[in-house]
Motif scaffolding. Structure first.
Motif, PDB file in Angstrom:
ATOM      1  N   GLY A 176       0.803  -1.214   0.000  1.00 38.16           N
ATOM      2  CA  GLY A 176       0.000   0.000   0.000  1.00 38.16           C
ATOM      3  C   GLY A 176       0.828   1.252   0.000  1.00 38.16           C
ATOM      4  N   SER A 177       2.138   1.125   0.261  1.00 36.11           N
ATOM      5  CA  SER A 177       3.027   2.298   0.219  1.00 36.11           C
ATOM      6  C   SER A 177       4.159   2.041  -0.765  1.00 36.11           C
ATOM      7  N   GLY A 178       5.163   1.243  -0.354  1.00 31.08           N
ATOM      8  CA  GLY A 178       6.272   0.939  -1.254  1.00 31.08           C
ATOM      9  C   GLY A 178       5.925  -0.113  -2.284  1.00 31.08           C
ATOM     10  N   VAL A 179       4.899  -0.905  -1.992  1.00 32.26           N
ATOM     11  CA  VAL A 179       4.476  -1.966  -2.905  1.00 32.26           C
ATOM     12  C   VAL A 179       2.953  -1.925  -3.031  1.00 32.26           C
ATOM     13  N   GLU A 180       2.455  -2.051  -4.271  1.00 28.40           N
ATOM     14  CA  GLU A 180       1.011  -2.058  -4.497  1.00 28.40           C
ATOM     15  C   GLU A 180       0.611  -3.320  -5.246  1.00 28.40           C
ATOM     16  N   TYR A 181      -0.546  -3.862  -4.861  1.00 26.28           N
ATOM     17  CA  TYR A 181      -1.070  -5.039  -5.549  1.00 26.28           C
ATOM     18  C   TYR A 181      -2.411  -4.682  -6.184  1.00 26.28           C
ATOM     19  N   ASP A 182      -2.482  -4.809  -7.523  1.00 26.91           N
ATOM     20  CA  ASP A 182      -3.714  -4.560  -8.260  1.00 26.91           C
ATOM     21  C   ASP A 182      -4.381  -5.912  -8.511  1.00 26.91           C
ATOM     22  N   GLU A 183      -5.432  -6.189  -7.725  1.00 28.36           N
ATOM     23  CA  GLU A 183      -6.067  -7.498  -7.808  1.00 28.36           C
ATOM     24  C   GLU A 183      -6.775  -7.720  -9.135  1.00 28.36           C
ATOM     25  N   THR A 184      -7.312  -6.637  -9.750  1.00 24.97           N
ATOM     26  CA  THR A 184      -8.058  -6.780 -11.002  1.00 24.97           C
ATOM     27  C   THR A 184      -7.157  -7.217 -12.155  1.00 24.97           C
ATOM     28  N   THR A 185      -5.932  -6.704 -12.181  1.00 25.67           N
ATOM     29  CA  THR A 185      -4.995  -7.067 -13.250  1.00 25.67           C
ATOM     30  C   THR A 185      -3.964  -8.094 -12.790  1.00 25.67           C
ATOM     31  N   ASP A 186      -3.998  -8.439 -11.485  1.00 24.76           N
ATOM     32  CA  ASP A 186      -3.054  -9.395 -10.903  1.00 24.76           C
ATOM     33  C   ASP A 186      -1.616  -8.949 -11.120  1.00 24.76           C
ATOM     34  N   ARG A 187      -1.378  -7.651 -10.800  1.00 23.93           N
ATOM     35  CA  ARG A 187      -0.039  -7.079 -10.964  1.00 23.93           C
ATOM     36  C   ARG A 187       0.473  -6.561  -9.615  1.00 23.93           C
ATOM     37  N   LEU A 188       1.765  -6.744  -9.416  1.00 20.00           N
ATOM     38  CA  LEU A 188       2.451  -6.238  -8.237  1.00 20.00           C
ATOM     39  C   LEU A 188       3.367  -5.096  -8.686  1.00 20.00           C
ATOM     40  N   ILE A 189       3.163  -3.925  -8.121  1.00 20.96           N
ATOM     41  CA  ILE A 189       3.927  -2.739  -8.518  1.00 20.96           C
ATOM     42  C   ILE A 189       4.879  -2.367  -7.388  1.00 20.96           C
ATOM     43  N   ILE A 190       6.177  -2.396  -7.674  1.00 22.71           N
ATOM     44  CA  ILE A 190       7.199  -2.041  -6.690  1.00 22.71           C
ATOM     45  C   ILE A 190       7.639  -0.611  -6.960  1.00 22.71           C
ATOM     46  N   LYS A 191       7.379   0.272  -6.010  1.00 23.82           N
ATOM     47  CA  LYS A 191       7.677   1.693  -6.207  1.00 23.82           C
ATOM     48  C   LYS A 191       9.136   2.025  -5.918  1.00 23.82           C
ATOM     49  N   GLN A 192       9.701   1.362  -4.937  1.00 25.35           N
ATOM     50  CA  GLN A 192      11.086   1.647  -4.553  1.00 25.35           C
ATOM     51  C   GLN A 192      11.933   0.413  -4.834  1.00 25.35           C
ATOM     52  N   ILE A 193      12.587   0.412  -6.001  1.00 23.79           N
ATOM     53  CA  ILE A 193      13.385  -0.737  -6.408  1.00 23.79           C
ATOM     54  C   ILE A 193      14.695  -0.744  -5.612  1.00 23.79           C
ATOM     55  N   PRO A 194      15.061  -1.879  -5.029  1.00 24.38           N
ATOM     56  CA  PRO A 194      16.327  -1.957  -4.298  1.00 24.38           C
ATOM     57  C   PRO A 194      17.499  -1.509  -5.154  1.00 24.38           C
ATOM     58  N   LYS A 195      18.435  -0.801  -4.521  1.00 28.07           N
ATOM     59  CA  LYS A 195      19.567  -0.221  -5.239  1.00 28.07           C
ATOM     60  C   LYS A 195      20.353  -1.275  -6.012  1.00 28.07           C
ATOM     61  N   GLN A 196      20.615  -2.407  -5.383  1.00 34.08           N
ATOM     62  CA  GLN A 196      21.400  -3.454  -6.038  1.00 34.08           C
ATOM     63  C   GLN A 196      20.686  -3.991  -7.279  1.00 34.08           C
ATOM     64  N   LEU A 197      19.367  -4.186  -7.167  1.00 27.51           N
ATOM     65  CA  LEU A 197      18.590  -4.665  -8.307  1.00 27.51           C
ATOM     66  C   LEU A 197      18.546  -3.610  -9.409  1.00 27.51           C
ATOM     67  N   LYS A 198      18.402  -2.372  -9.031  1.00 22.91           N
ATOM     68  CA  LYS A 198      18.354  -1.289 -10.015  1.00 22.91           C
ATOM     69  C   LYS A 198      19.645  -1.224 -10.804  1.00 22.91           C
ATOM     70  N   GLU A 199      20.775  -1.357 -10.127  1.00 23.89           N
ATOM     71  CA  GLU A 199      22.077  -1.309 -10.830  1.00 23.89           C
ATOM     72  C   GLU A 199      22.207  -2.467 -11.812  1.00 23.89           C
ATOM     73  N   GLN A 200      21.700  -3.638 -11.418  1.00 21.86           N
ATOM     74  CA  GLN A 200      21.759  -4.782 -12.313  1.00 21.86           C
ATOM     75  C   GLN A 200      20.899  -4.563 -13.545  1.00 21.86           C
ATOM     76  N   LEU A 201      19.756  -3.976 -13.356  1.00 20.10           N
ATOM     77  CA  LEU A 201      18.850  -3.703 -14.494  1.00 20.10           C
ATOM     78  C   LEU A 201      19.472  -2.692 -15.445  1.00 20.10           C
ATOM     79  N   GLN A 202      20.132  -1.673 -14.854  1.00 16.06           N
ATOM     80  CA  GLN A 202      20.754  -0.654 -15.696  1.00 16.06           C
ATOM     81  C   GLN A 202      21.935  -1.181 -16.486  1.00 16.06           C
ATOM     82  N   ARG A 203      22.546  -2.284 -16.011  1.00 17.78           N
ATOM     83  CA  ARG A 203      23.695  -2.857 -16.712  1.00 17.78           C
ATOM     84  C   ARG A 203      23.290  -4.035 -17.607  1.00 17.78           C
ATOM     85  N   ARG A 204      21.982  -4.262 -17.768  1.00 22.47           N
ATOM     86  CA  ARG A 204      21.542  -5.463 -18.463  1.00 22.47           C
ATOM     87  C   ARG A 204      21.995  -5.534 -19.916  1.00 22.47           C
ATOM     88  N   ASP A 205      22.262  -4.390 -20.558  1.00 21.29           N
ATOM     89  CA  ASP A 205      22.715  -4.408 -21.951  1.00 21.29           C
ATOM     90  C   ASP A 205      24.232  -4.693 -22.041  1.00 21.29           C
TER      91      ASP A 205
END
Length: 334
Positions: free
Chosen positions: A305-334
């Protein structure tokens, strides 16, 4: 928990329900009375499971009551336990007549556990039951309902005598639906409520989540620290005692025992050195985890409800604050 002193007075409403009469005991029970020891233990166990208000005796300029002076006289040896509790019981009979409509027994016990001395005050009802006599016949048998307390309070005498103005050394049962009687009891005892257990526990858990995020801990380390916090809080709940920030900090990070405490102080969360734990809030502090199709997700429930939201109608989980380590990995994915 050894009993030092104990006594039982009776309070009963008059026929018109306008006043409470006091049938006071003249003497205390023997210190080695096994029945009183069992009763005090049962009442303490029940008290520890109940939601509570926390406070301290009112000081000069506040709405003070004579109760603290009576108890101080007992502690100093200027009055005996029977005399001090008689005055206290009479005050309860006078002040609670408008809010207490049923009779029962006022149990008072001065106890010691380790280096800590406490005074428990508990109002308990008697109920009718069935027992078996020596001839193996069923007979009426009255017993005290120790699982249901109308009102109760506990004074940590050791903390009170320590003189720390910030310490909330008086706790009292404050259940939903019973706040009127709880507030009346606090006023009668001259207690100023100073700690909001649910709010303070929520703030502490928020401070903990911020600390885990700041330290960029992996799942295993985060889980270990969460278990340490919840384990300590649960233990303090079972003992009916507040959490101490310095002690908790050492449990959260044994390598850096002051790190979590310094984080709380530097970020100014407004927490007192001691926090009464709230059972309901702690029960909500658990982790949601799941793994499927190569995706693993784990987060603390209070982030929903704050950092993470769950939309039951679309069955989606929305992460608002991505962990720093994960974010760096995503940015280096190419």
């Amino acid at each position: 928990m050894p009993l030092l002193k104990s006594i039982v007075h009776r309070l009963a409403p008059t026929l018109d329900g306008e006043t409470l009469t006091l049938d006071a005991a003249s003497e205390t029970h023997p210190a080695d009375d096994p029945g009183m020891d069992a009763l005090a233990s049962a009442l303490n166990d029940t008290f520890n499971t109940k939601p509570k208000g926390w406070g301290r005796f009112a000081s000069e300029g506040e709405e003070a009551a004579p109760v603290s002076a009576w108890l101080q006289a007992y502690v100093d040896g200027d009055d005996d336990f029977a005399g001090a509790t008689h005055k206290l019981a009479q005050r309860l009979a006078t002040e609670l007549a408008d809010t207490l409509s049923v009779g029962g027994y006022l149990v008072l016990s001065h106890q010691q556990q380790g280096d800590t001395q406490t005074l428990l005050l508990a109002f308990v009802h008697q109920r009718e039951g069935i027992g078996i006599n020596t001839e193996h016949h069923a007979v009426p048998a009255a017993q005290l309902n120790t699982r249901q307390l109308t009102f109760a309070a506990r004074l940590n005498i050791t903390q009170w005598q320590g003189g720390d103005a910030q310490t909330q050394y008086v706790s009292f049962i404050k259940e939903r639906g019973g706040s009127k009687l709880a507030d009346a009891l606090a006023r009668c005892l001259g207690v100023v409520e100073g700690a909001d257990a649910p709010a303070d526990t929520r703030t502490l858990l928020k401070a903990f989540s911020d600390y885990v995020e700041k330290e960029d801990l992996d799942d295993e380390a985060s889980r270990e620290k969460t278990d340490a916090l919840v384990g300590y809080a649960t233990e303090q709940l079972s003992r009916g005692e507040p959490m101490t920030l310095t002690e908790l900090s050492g449990l959260v990070d044994e390598q850096q025992p002051k790190a979590f405490y310094d984080h709380i102080r530097n970020a100014d969360y407004g927490l007192a050195p001691e926090i009464p734990p709230d059972k309901r809030t702690l029960n909500q502090f658990r982790r949601f985890t799941g793994r499927a199709g190569g995706v693993s997700v784990s987060f603390d429930s209070h982030l929903l409800g704050s950092g993470v939201e769950y939309d039951e109608t679309t069955d989606r989980l929305i992460i608002k604050q991505i962990p720093k380590q994960l974010k760096e990995q995503l940015q280096r994915r190419d």
